[in-house]
Design an enzyme around this catalytic site. Sequence first.
Site, short mmCIF file in Angstrom:
data_model
loop_
_atom_site.label_atom_id
_atom_site.label_comp_id
_atom_site.label_asym_id
_atom_site.label_seq_id
_atom_site.Cartn_x
_atom_site.Cartn_y
_atom_site.Cartn_z
N LEU A 44 0.69 -1.08 0.28
CA LEU A 44 0.09 0.14 0.06
C LEU A 44 0.84 1.23 0.02
O LEU A 44 1.98 1.30 0.69
CB LEU A 44 -0.94 -0.04 1.14
N ASP A 45 0.92 2.13 -0.98
CA ASP A 45 1.65 3.19 -0.84
C ASP A 45 1.56 4.08 0.29
O ASP A 45 0.92 4.05 1.11
CB ASP A 45 1.59 4.03 -2.17
N TYR A 46 2.49 5.12 0.43
CA TYR A 46 2.85 6.08 1.40
C TYR A 46 1.58 6.48 1.96
O TYR A 46 1.24 6.55 3.25
CB TYR A 46 3.91 7.00 1.18
N SER B 279 -1.58 5.84 1.30
CA SER B 279 -2.85 4.85 1.32
C SER B 279 -2.84 4.15 2.69
O SER B 279 -2.03 4.34 3.44
CB SER B 279 -2.82 3.91 0.34
#
Length: 249
Positions: A105-107, A109
């Site tokens: 999950l990106d930074y 999210s």
Amino acid sequence: MPAERLQKIIAAAGIASRRRAEALITGGAVSVNGQVVTALGTKADAENDHIRVNGKLLRGAQRHVYLLLNKPKGYVTTVSDPEGRPTVMNLLRGVGERVYPVGRLDYASEGLLLLTNDGDLASKLMKAASHVPKTYLVKVAGVPSPEALAKLRSGVFIPAERGRRVKTAPARIRAIREAENPWYEVTLIEGKNRQLRLMFEETGHHVEKIKRVRYGPLELDVPPGEFRRLTPREVARLKSVTSLKSSAK
């Protein structure tokens, strides 16, 4: 404990894959009770026999751990970060075993993240061919037209590595909160890098928030920054969707 083939014992201990373990045995790198063993049919008792691989005593079968974490925003989904940003590993306390994130999950999210030391399961889950559905709550800037949503549902072309463009698989999308900046529930069966953000950008809408709430049979049910262990039943259900036999402990 009943005797088992050496390559199975070595693989269960997390030293190497079954195939690599066979190569270690035939190459003379494995000994049992002080005697080098090179025959692949050799069996041993992992609890009572002294098994060494490249001179190091085997510790026994690795205990598999399966965690469900509610990742907050502002954490990277890696074991370490060269930029010094906090990672999801900073949120784990008292686990006892080293685990790794499954996918990312990106930074910016948040939401459901699975962590485990079960390499076979992690590999299956991260392959696009696994088709494990993942459901997200997505807030976008502006209201996409019905035509734009239809495009997203059927698949759109998004940027990929080396300047290529790839088409996304069909997605399920339904509105859950109508507003100037509405919320949608989006279910994907793949996990391309920054896929949701790129999908909506292709229709001219910036994604403001992303929260993953379901991963296959798992549902997000812990507060942000907290985690829990999966139950044996959850592990079995998760493995069943990837066609793996359950061996939860």
